[in-house]
Design a protein around this motif. Structure first.
Motif, PDB file in Angstrom:
ATOM      1  N   LYS A  99      -3.858   6.145   0.458  1.00 58.31           N
ATOM      2  CA  LYS A  99      -5.293   5.957   0.674  1.00 58.31           C
ATOM      3  C   LYS A  99      -6.022   7.132   0.014  1.00 58.31           C
ATOM      4  O   LYS A  99      -5.626   8.292   0.191  1.00 58.31           O
ATOM      5  CB  LYS A  99      -5.631   5.942   2.164  1.00 58.31           C
ATOM      6  CG  LYS A  99      -5.098   4.736   2.902  1.00 58.31           C
ATOM      7  CD  LYS A  99      -5.609   4.726   4.328  1.00 58.31           C
ATOM      8  CE  LYS A  99      -5.010   3.627   5.154  1.00 58.31           C
ATOM      9  NZ  LYS A  99      -5.313   2.309   4.744  1.00 58.31           N
TER      10      LYS A  99
ATOM     11  N   GLU B  11       0.868  -1.182   0.000  1.00 59.81           N
ATOM     12  CA  GLU B  11       0.000   0.000   0.000  1.00 59.81           C
ATOM     13  C   GLU B  11       0.898   1.223   0.000  1.00 59.81           C
ATOM     14  O   GLU B  11       1.826   1.321   0.802  1.00 59.81           O
ATOM     15  CB  GLU B  11      -0.876   0.015   1.246  1.00 59.81           C
ATOM     16  CG  GLU B  11      -1.737   1.267   1.326  1.00 59.81           C
ATOM     17  CD  GLU B  11      -2.511   1.357   2.613  1.00 59.81           C
ATOM     18  OE1 GLU B  11      -2.212   2.271   3.397  1.00 59.81           O
ATOM     19  OE2 GLU B  11      -3.380   0.500   2.842  1.00 59.81           O
TER      20      GLU B  11
ATOM     21  N   ARG C 289      -7.656   1.871  -1.246  1.00 65.16           N
ATOM     22  CA  ARG C 289      -6.216   1.751  -0.995  1.00 65.16           C
ATOM     23  C   ARG C 289      -5.498   1.726  -2.334  1.00 65.16           C
ATOM     24  O   ARG C 289      -5.913   1.013  -3.237  1.00 65.16           O
ATOM     25  CB  ARG C 289      -5.914   0.462  -0.231  1.00 65.16           C
ATOM     26  CG  ARG C 289      -6.553   0.400   1.132  1.00 65.16           C
ATOM     27  CD  ARG C 289      -6.413  -0.985   1.766  1.00 65.16           C
ATOM     28  NE  ARG C 289      -5.014  -1.369   1.860  1.00 65.16           N
ATOM     29  CZ  ARG C 289      -4.570  -2.609   1.698  1.00 65.16           C
ATOM     30  NH1 ARG C 289      -5.393  -3.603   1.429  1.00 65.16           N
ATOM     31  NH2 ARG C 289      -3.284  -2.883   1.806  1.00 65.16           N
TER      32      ARG C 289
ATOM     33  N   ASN D   4     -11.837   6.242   0.069  1.00 65.28           N
ATOM     34  CA  ASN D   4     -11.448   5.245   1.069  1.00 65.28           C
ATOM     35  C   ASN D   4     -10.772   4.020   0.459  1.00 65.28           C
ATOM     36  O   ASN D   4     -10.490   3.058   1.168  1.00 65.28           O
ATOM     37  CB  ASN D   4     -12.626   4.799   1.949  1.00 65.28           C
ATOM     38  CG  ASN D   4     -13.190   5.964   2.736  1.00 65.28           C
ATOM     39  OD1 ASN D   4     -12.456   6.785   3.254  1.00 65.28           O
ATOM     40  ND2 ASN D   4     -14.520   6.035   2.808  1.00 65.28           N
TER      41      ASN D   4
END
Length: 170
Positions: A9, A6, A81, A79
């Motif tokens: 976001k 990741e 990723r 929201n």
């Protein structure tokens, strides 16, 4: 199975043309400039997008992708990723490791005392703090991620060797 990192976001949109406002979760937000595409994961699904433009506003990365040209479509990814495949990760230097590799690691002292498992990492301003726990009924041990405490990390065998400074254990 392919592994992903990741790197951000999606917190919202910027403007009416579908630009996404991204909070970077990578140490180097400029890495977005070096990418041609990203994967967005939301509600258990992953989609690939091709980057057109990367700009910055305050602490956010503003990301324009070829596939989204409207604010209403961009809102659907709020929201989400932002992921990249392992192969696109920044290479590690000697004695460096990815945070994700630390979770679940067995933590022992230099004397061989078993302290428990690394269950959580708190990101503070000065340094990270590792939360170690033997079992759910045991009290958590908070360990600052500094050289004086973290003596050796063996990612391959899943063991972290530490030195407990005075006052860390009650």
């Amino acid at each position: 199975m392919k592994e992903y990192f990741e790197i951000g976001k999606i917190t919202g949109t910027h403007g009416i043309r579908g630009t996404m406002r991204v909070f970077p979760t990578t140490q180097d937000p400029t890495r977005f400039e070096r990418l041609k595409e990203i994967i967005v994961e939301i509600r258990g699904k992953q989609e690939t997008f091709h980057i057109q433009k990367v700009t910055y506003h305050k602490q956010f990365v503003l990301l324009t992708v070829k596939e989204i040209t409207d604010i209403n479509v961009a809102e659907l990814y709020k929201n989400g990723r932002i992921l990249i495949p392992d192969a696109m990760a920044i290479p590690l230097e000697e004695n460096e490791y990815y945070t994700r590799d630390l979770y679940g690691m067995r933590v022992v002292t230099e004397d061989g005392e078993e302290l428990g498992e690394l269950i959580q990492i708190l990101e503070t301003g000065a340094n990270d703090v590792y939360i170690i726990q033997k079992s759910p009924k045991d009290k958590e041990l908070l360990l600052p991620a500094i050289k004086d405490c973290i003596r050796y990390v063996d990612v391959e065998n899943g063991v972290m060797t530490v030195r407990l400074l005075e006052g860390l254990r009650e």
